[in-house]
Write a protein that holds these residues in place. Structure first.
Motif, PDB file in Angstrom:
ATOM      1  N   SER A 127       8.351 -12.844   0.360  1.00 40.34           N
ATOM      2  CA  SER A 127       7.954 -11.482   0.024  1.00 40.34           C
ATOM      3  C   SER A 127       7.465 -10.746   1.265  1.00 40.34           C
ATOM      4  CB  SER A 127       6.858 -11.504  -1.053  1.00 40.34           C
ATOM      5  OG  SER A 127       7.295 -12.197  -2.205  1.00 40.34           O
ATOM      6  N   LEU A 128       7.481  -9.413   1.200  1.00 35.21           N
ATOM      7  CA  LEU A 128       7.122  -8.592   2.349  1.00 35.21           C
ATOM      8  C   LEU A 128       6.356  -7.358   1.897  1.00 35.21           C
ATOM      9  CD1 LEU A 128      10.599  -8.645   4.151  1.00 35.21           C
ATOM     10  CD2 LEU A 128       8.562  -9.885   4.925  1.00 35.21           C
ATOM     11  N   PHE A 129       5.569  -6.795   2.828  1.00 38.17           N
ATOM     12  CA  PHE A 129       4.976  -5.491   2.566  1.00 38.17           C
ATOM     13  C   PHE A 129       5.313  -4.550   3.719  1.00 38.17           C
ATOM     14  CE2 PHE A 129       1.381  -7.407   4.933  1.00 38.17           C
ATOM     15  CZ  PHE A 129       1.058  -6.385   5.808  1.00 38.17           C
ATOM     16  N   THR A 130       5.323  -3.269   3.389  1.00 32.55           N
ATOM     17  CA  THR A 130       5.700  -2.223   4.354  1.00 32.55           C
ATOM     18  C   THR A 130       4.684  -1.099   4.286  1.00 32.55           C
ATOM     19  OG1 THR A 130       8.038  -2.744   4.023  1.00 32.55           O
ATOM     20  CG2 THR A 130       7.516  -0.641   5.085  1.00 32.55           C
ATOM     21  N   ILE A 131       4.222  -0.651   5.431  1.00 31.79           N
ATOM     22  CA  ILE A 131       3.323   0.501   5.485  1.00 31.79           C
ATOM     23  C   ILE A 131       4.133   1.771   5.247  1.00 31.79           C
ATOM     24  CG2 ILE A 131       1.818   1.865   6.972  1.00 31.79           C
ATOM     25  CD1 ILE A 131       0.972  -0.718   8.340  1.00 31.79           C
ATOM     26  N   VAL A 132       3.715   2.566   4.278  1.00 24.27           N
ATOM     27  CA  VAL A 132       4.417   3.812   3.972  1.00 24.27           C
ATOM     28  C   VAL A 132       4.104   4.832   5.074  1.00 24.27           C
ATOM     29  CG1 VAL A 132       4.632   5.702   2.313  1.00 24.27           C
ATOM     30  CG2 VAL A 132       4.303   3.345   1.503  1.00 24.27           C
ATOM     31  N   PRO A 133       5.134   5.449   5.671  1.00 24.66           N
ATOM     32  CA  PRO A 133       4.882   6.423   6.749  1.00 24.66           C
ATOM     33  C   PRO A 133       3.980   7.561   6.292  1.00 24.66           C
ATOM     34  CG  PRO A 133       7.207   5.846   6.634  1.00 24.66           C
ATOM     35  CD  PRO A 133       6.570   5.257   5.413  1.00 24.66           C
ATOM     36  N   HIS A 151       6.885  -5.895  -1.768  1.00 31.59           N
ATOM     37  CA  HIS A 151       8.117  -6.290  -2.448  1.00 31.59           C
ATOM     38  C   HIS A 151       8.064  -7.793  -2.695  1.00 31.59           C
ATOM     39  CE1 HIS A 151      10.174  -2.404  -1.359  1.00 31.59           C
ATOM     40  NE2 HIS A 151       9.241  -2.462  -0.417  1.00 31.59           N
ATOM     41  N   LEU A 152       8.002  -8.182  -3.962  1.00 34.19           N
ATOM     42  CA  LEU A 152       7.942  -9.598  -4.319  1.00 34.19           C
ATOM     43  C   LEU A 152       9.346 -10.174  -4.476  1.00 34.19           C
ATOM     44  CD1 LEU A 152       5.415 -11.462  -4.931  1.00 34.19           C
ATOM     45  CD2 LEU A 152       4.974  -9.036  -4.651  1.00 34.19           C
ATOM     46  N   HIS A 153       9.547 -11.358  -3.907  1.00 32.96           N
ATOM     47  CA  HIS A 153      10.807 -12.091  -4.036  1.00 32.96           C
ATOM     48  C   HIS A 153      10.521 -13.503  -4.527  1.00 32.96           C
ATOM     49  CE1 HIS A 153      11.896  -8.793  -1.355  1.00 32.96           C
ATOM     50  NE2 HIS A 153      13.162  -9.023  -1.626  1.00 32.96           N
ATOM     51  N   ASP A 154      11.551 -14.156  -5.063  1.00 33.88           N
ATOM     52  CA  ASP A 154      11.370 -15.531  -5.535  1.00 33.88           C
ATOM     53  C   ASP A 154      11.699 -16.514  -4.418  1.00 33.88           C
ATOM     54  OD1 ASP A 154      14.157 -15.787  -5.413  1.00 33.88           O
ATOM     55  OD2 ASP A 154      14.433 -15.443  -7.557  1.00 33.88           O
ATOM     56  N   LYS A 188       5.447  -2.945 -12.243  1.00 32.76           N
ATOM     57  CA  LYS A 188       6.076  -3.742 -13.300  1.00 32.76           C
ATOM     58  C   LYS A 188       7.570  -3.956 -13.096  1.00 32.76           C
ATOM     59  CE  LYS A 188       2.564  -2.175 -16.580  1.00 32.76           C
ATOM     60  NZ  LYS A 188       2.260  -1.577 -17.893  1.00 32.76           N
ATOM     61  N   ASN A 189       7.993  -3.878 -11.842  1.00 32.91           N
ATOM     62  CA  ASN A 189       9.402  -4.131 -11.535  1.00 32.91           C
ATOM     63  C   ASN A 189       9.555  -4.985 -10.277  1.00 32.91           C
ATOM     64  OD1 ASN A 189       8.561  -2.327  -9.624  1.00 32.91           O
ATOM     65  ND2 ASN A 189      10.101  -0.746 -10.058  1.00 32.91           N
ATOM     66  N   GLY A 190       8.517  -5.705  -9.917  1.00 33.43           N
ATOM     67  CA  GLY A 190       8.540  -6.504  -8.702  1.00 33.43           C
ATOM     68  C   GLY A 190       8.010  -5.765  -7.487  1.00 33.43           C
ATOM     69  N   LEU A 191       7.712  -4.471  -7.656  1.00 26.93           N
ATOM     70  CA  LEU A 191       7.150  -3.664  -6.575  1.00 26.93           C
ATOM     71  C   LEU A 191       5.695  -3.352  -6.878  1.00 26.93           C
ATOM     72  CD1 LEU A 191      10.061  -1.107  -5.981  1.00 26.93           C
ATOM     73  CD2 LEU A 191       9.645  -3.260  -4.789  1.00 26.93           C
TER      74      LEU A 191
END
Length: 584
Positions: A127-133, A151-154, A188-191
């Motif tokens: 999984s990863l996270f991103t700083i929103v500009p 962003h969650l991943h399996d 509620k959609n993995g985000l």
């Protein structure tokens, strides 16, 4: 018509009527038999289902101990098994309880996803996270808000398509020794989104942690509702040289033997023990923790609670995790963020807690400053061992406080200390059961509500409450019931003595090992923390936000926070006590 014909006609008519009547009676008999058979069939089906369910739970709920092994049936809402579960609620209490349960509702995995396939569950490493500009050409200013997308991943790298994961977020600066907890929003959609107020100049680094996957949370929810016996307790009953050790808990199945009912008659807080074979119920003299129930989850479910793999593991940034915060813009109206809107009660700067709104926190760095604040004060502390830390901290920094030798157990107390010169009294007492603690005399088991009703109160009385850690293994309704009666007692105290200062310590996150198990999970504590805040909202009490203070601090999480954080908590409490006589 001849006489014979007339007689024949009468016979036929009577026969026809008789047949008709017989057919009618037969119809009703057949209907009754059919209905009876259907009822009998349904009853047998229900009995069969109940028998299978009982056998299943009996198999799942077997407790092993050195002295006793019992099968447990723990459907807390099954009043056939537990006719004594819960006290009747008023319509207002039922409405409140429903609203509280709705407020802590948590997204669940979609149907068909259990039992979980580990490869399909959330993996922090993928999984990863991103700083929103920012909207200002990648420039952030003090008073702005930073947003991060997670962003969650399996475990196979596929994006998750549903929510329910438990994430914690923190913005911090090692250089400034600063930190603030983030507000996490589940789409509620993995985000997920994490939002932070920008409160200091210079570098600010984002940290996102996955505490539990959504699949693990589903297991914790099931255990909380179906297995209130995850921790079990004992009491010794003694008369002369004869003693018996009996199983006790908030609720016990009646089909395993007669019960001793130790429910408090004033507060209604429940407690039961199995009745000794040779002794009466009034022979009970001690309480102790028995142990932790084993084999609560399957081998596949156990894979969801692996430290360093999917329990309290950091999620990394896709690019950078750091921004530079510029000084506040002139005339900016956002320099003072709304703590309620941001769900942020305060932040750390130079290792000092700075609350946002409400009472200004003072630094009580010397014994004389603390002594001056507490002179002529009666301070009553009721709660668990995390509140006992405050009592012990004050004893170490106040050399003139003399702890009375009451010869009570080191952990359970009760304890008392006095400074007779300055008229200061400190008293600490553990809350009533359930308490996971060494053996303690039942005469020392006191419920907080009853203790509060025994206080006179007034401007020189301080009440400090901290009750949370020992309720994580029970359905949340048990915790609600306990808090409801404490709240009523607090309200009565404030009604008769409005100047009484009441301070409540919230829950706090724990070290990864404890936070990741099925007895003390941070998710269970977070749910209780939300209930506590809601139940005391609107009452003239002060909160010490231990949850955000621990989450924002640079030191690791611990069930018993390190001394530096305890000092800040005590300073916050003292700031409430000594506000120059004003009510903020």
């Amino acid at each position: 018509m001849t006489l014979f014909s007339l007689q024949l006609w009468q016979i036929i008519s009577k026969t026809t009527c008789t047949v008709t009547m017989f057919r009618s009676v037969l119809k009703y008999i057949l209907s009754f038999v059919t209905l009876f058979g259907l009822i009998f069939l349904l009853r047998n089906i229900t009995i069969g289902q109940n028998f299978r369910m009982s056998a299943l739970y009996e198999f799942q709920n077997r407790i092993q101990s050195s002295n006793q092994s019992r099968s447990r049936l723990t459907l807390h809402d099954n009043h056939t098994l537990y006719p004594h579960w819960g006290q009747p609620l008023s319509p207002e209490e039922e409405l409140e309880e429903g609203d509280l349960l709705d407020s802590i509702a948590w997204p669940q995995p979609p149907p068909g996803s259990a039992p979980p396939n580990l490869s399909r569950t959330s993996d922090p490493a993928h999984s990863l996270f991103t700083i929103v500009p920012s909207k200002n050409e990648q420039r952030w200013y003090v008073g702005d808000q930073l947003e991060v997308q997670v962003h969650l991943h399996d475990f196979e790298g596929r994006p998750k398509r549903y929510g329910g994961d438990f994430l914690l977020a923190r913005l911090h600066s090692p250089k400034c020794k600063a930190g603030v907890a983030g507000q996490v929003l589940d789409h509620k959609n993995g985000l997920y989104s994490a939002r932070f107020p920008l409160l200091w100049e210079g570098s600010a680094q984002v940290a996102v942690t996955m505490v539990h996957s959504s699949e693990a949370v589903a297991v914790l929810r099931r255990l909380r509702e179906k297995r209130p016996d995850r921790v079990y307790f004992f009491s010794f009953f003694r008369r002369g040289n004869h003693s018996e050790k009996m199983l006790c808990n908030v609720c016990l199945p009646q089909d395993e033997g007669p019960l001793c009912n130790f429910t408090d008659p004033h507060s209604g807080d429940q407690w039961f023990c199995y009745k000794p074979k040779m002794l009466s119920c009034d022979a009970r003299y001690s309480h102790s923790m028995g142990g932790y129930a084993k084999n609560l989850i399957t081998e596949k479910e156990a894979l969801l609670f692996k430290r360093g793999k999917n329990v309290k593991v950091a999620i990394h940034a896709s690019t950078t995790d750091t921004i530079n915060v510029l000084p506040a813009r002139n005339g900016s109206s956002s320099q003072k963020p709304d703590p309620v809107k941001l769900a942020t009660s305060g932040y750390y700067y130079q290792d000092s807690w700075r609350p946002l709104g409400g009472v200004t926190m003072r630094q009580f760095d010397t014994p004389s400053a603390i002594t001056q604040c507490l002179t002529n004060k009666l301070v009553y502390m009721y709660g668990d061992s995390t509140l006992r830390q405050w009592f012990e901290f004050l004893l170490t920094v106040l050399p003139d406080m003399k702890k009375l030798n009451l010869e009570n157990p080191k952990k359970s107390g009760p304890f008392m200390a006095v400074d007779s010169t300055r008229n200061i009294l400190l008293e600490y007492r553990f809350h009533g059961p359930p308490i996971r603690i060494q053996p303690v005399m039942v005469s020392e088991l006191r419920y907080i509500a009853n203790e509060l009703d025994g206080l006179t109160g007034g401007p020189n009385t301080v009440v400090v409450l901290g009750i949370w850690a020992h309720f994580s293994t029970f359905p949340v309704e048990v915790y609600m019931h306990r808090l409801r009666h404490i709240r009523k007692a607090v309200a009565r105290l404030l009604d008769r003595a409005r100047e009484t200062v009441v301070v409540i310590r919230t829950a706090n996150p724990q070290e990864p090992g404890r936070a990741g198990n099925v007895y003390n999970s941070d998710w269970l504590m977070l749910q209780q923390d939300a209930v506590l805040r809601s139940m005391f909202k609107g009452l003239d009490v002060m909160l010490v936000d231990a949850w955000q203070m621990c989450l924002a601090h640079r030191l690791p999480h611990n069930l018993h926070p390190p001394r530096a954080i305890v000092k800040d908590m005590v300073d916050m409490m003292l700031s409430y006590v000594c506000r120059n006589g004003t009510r903020d």
